[in-house]
Scaffold this motif. Structure first.
Motif, mmCIF file in Angstrom:
data_model
loop_
_atom_site.group_PDB
_atom_site.id
_atom_site.type_symbol
_atom_site.label_atom_id
_atom_site.label_comp_id
_atom_site.label_asym_id
_atom_site.label_seq_id
_atom_site.Cartn_x
_atom_site.Cartn_y
_atom_site.Cartn_z
ATOM 1 N N ARG A 137 0.831 -1.167 0.093
ATOM 2 C CA ARG A 137 0.009 -0.029 -0.083
ATOM 3 C C ARG A 137 0.857 1.294 0.045
ATOM 4 O O ARG A 137 2.080 1.336 0.644
ATOM 5 C CB ARG A 137 -0.847 0.064 1.120
ATOM 6 N N VAL A 138 0.478 2.345 -0.595
ATOM 7 C CA VAL A 138 1.246 3.520 -0.937
ATOM 8 C C VAL A 138 0.148 4.580 -0.878
ATOM 9 O O VAL A 138 -0.931 4.448 -1.322
ATOM 10 C CB VAL A 138 2.058 3.468 -2.256
ATOM 11 N N THR A 139 0.388 5.755 0.100
ATOM 12 C CA THR A 139 -0.474 6.822 -0.342
ATOM 13 C C THR A 139 0.288 8.009 -0.967
ATOM 14 O O THR A 139 1.774 8.119 -0.678
ATOM 15 C CB THR A 139 -0.665 7.399 1.211
ATOM 16 N N LEU A 140 -0.430 8.673 -1.923
ATOM 17 C CA LEU A 140 0.327 9.580 -2.821
ATOM 18 C C LEU A 140 0.117 11.005 -2.234
ATOM 19 O O LEU A 140 -1.084 11.349 -1.871
ATOM 20 C CB LEU A 140 -0.039 9.586 -4.240
ATOM 21 N N HIS A 141 1.106 11.892 -2.060
ATOM 22 C CA HIS A 141 0.821 13.130 -1.537
ATOM 23 C C HIS A 141 0.912 14.220 -2.711
ATOM 24 O O HIS A 141 1.914 14.129 -3.559
ATOM 25 C CB HIS A 141 1.804 13.384 -0.140
ATOM 26 N N SER A 142 -0.056 15.217 -2.609
ATOM 27 C CA SER A 142 0.193 16.534 -3.420
ATOM 28 C C SER A 142 0.570 17.571 -2.563
ATOM 29 O O SER A 142 -0.537 17.986 -1.569
ATOM 30 C CB SER A 142 -0.973 16.568 -4.530
ATOM 31 N N ALA A 143 1.464 18.474 -2.654
ATOM 32 C CA ALA A 143 1.891 19.557 -1.771
ATOM 33 C C ALA A 143 1.609 19.244 -0.380
ATOM 34 O O ALA A 143 0.912 19.992 0.347
ATOM 35 C CB ALA A 143 0.677 20.686 -2.215
ATOM 36 N N GLY A 144 2.095 18.176 0.038
ATOM 37 C CA GLY A 144 2.206 17.814 1.400
ATOM 38 C C GLY A 144 0.811 17.218 1.929
ATOM 39 O O GLY A 144 0.980 16.713 2.897
ATOM 40 N N ARG A 145 -0.264 17.031 1.086
ATOM 41 C CA ARG A 145 -1.557 16.601 1.574
ATOM 42 C C ARG A 145 -1.760 15.153 0.877
ATOM 43 O O ARG A 145 -1.425 15.121 -0.322
ATOM 44 C CB ARG A 145 -2.735 17.691 1.323
#
Length: 259
Positions: free
Chosen positions: A178-186
């Motif tokens: 499992r991986v969470t992708l972050h955009s601009a730290g969120r």
């Protein structure tokens, strides 16, 4: 006519890769409107082209469009993510092993968009919309609140989305793929490697989660409206969730916030 306000993707940023909107492509839009209106309390207004806007308290929360009658596309929900340069991003999709299916093209009221598939075949969209941010604290029944990619293994597609959308990744800590992708730290989206458990009739796909106030009520309502419960309710770190399909086979998830 119902007044339409800004699209309600519940994120605080329109940074590259941030969730923008979700859209349903289906064979019978009128039947879909009846189903989702009864389940989520949505109303509907005209949108660009042949797409209708799904509205919650006058605020756009999703789009519903009709599949081309001469094409046998399965009914499906597609997430769209923001891009500062849609044409360049479409080039990067091809460069890193993906496929551009539609566009880039200009759409009235939505700017420039493209529909693509990642190297595993999961379909997603990109848009160059640069309007104001959606309110980050909205969390009502019927809102899209999260999207997760169900794929065979995350390694290759993580690299693809990092290159195409500029994401940073946060690997899971539970030993699962499992991986969470972050955009601009969120957090922007999640990836889950399911191996051979990926649905045989769908392959890799994005799964949109909609907020519900009571997941058990939602499952009973889905069944009563002609849909189907695909995966029963279970408790997760994000709340109690279940995977369902609408009467035309579009897969989505319902998610009740943790107590």
């Amino acid at each position: 006519m119902t007044q339409v306000r800004q699209a309600a993707i519940p994120r605080a940023t329109r940074a590259p890769g941030a969730p923008w909107r979700v859209s349903l492509l289906t064979h019978r839009p009128a039947a879909a409107e009846e189903f989702y209106g009864a389940l989520f309390g949505w109303e509907f207004g005209p949108g660009p082209g042949r797409r209708a806007r799904a509205l919650l308290d006058g605020q756009e929360v999703a789009g519903i469009g009709q599949s081309p009658p001469d094409r046998q596309f399965p009914a499906a929900w597609t997430p769209f993510f923001t891009s500062p340069d849609v044409d360049l991003t479409a080039h990067q999709v091809r460069l890193y092993g993906g496929t551009v299916a539609v566009g880039p093209l200009d759409s009235a009221g939505e700017g420039r968009t493209v529909v693509a598939a990642d190297p595993a075949g999961a379909v997603f969209g990109l848009g160059g919309y640069a309007g104001p941010s959606a309110a980050p604290d909205e969390d009502r029944h019927g809102l899209p609140v999260w999207t997760e990619l169900i794929t065979y293994e995350t390694g290759r597609v993580v690299r693809f989305y990092e290159a195409v959308c500029g994401y940073e990744q946060e690997p899971g800590t539970d030993g699962l793929d499992r991986v969470t992708l972050h955009s601009a730290g969120r957090p922007a989206a999640a990836l889950r490697g399911a191996g051979r458990a990926v649905l045989r009739d769908r392959g890799a796909h994005w799964l949109t989660h909609f907020r519900v106030t009571d997941v058990e009520w939602a499952l009973a309502r889905v069944s009563a409206l002609g849909g189907r419960v695909r995966e029963p309710a279970r408790d997760t770190a994000s709340g109690r969730s279940a995977t369902v399909t609408d009467p035309q086979g579009a897969v989505f998830a319902v998610l009740q916030a943790p107590a």
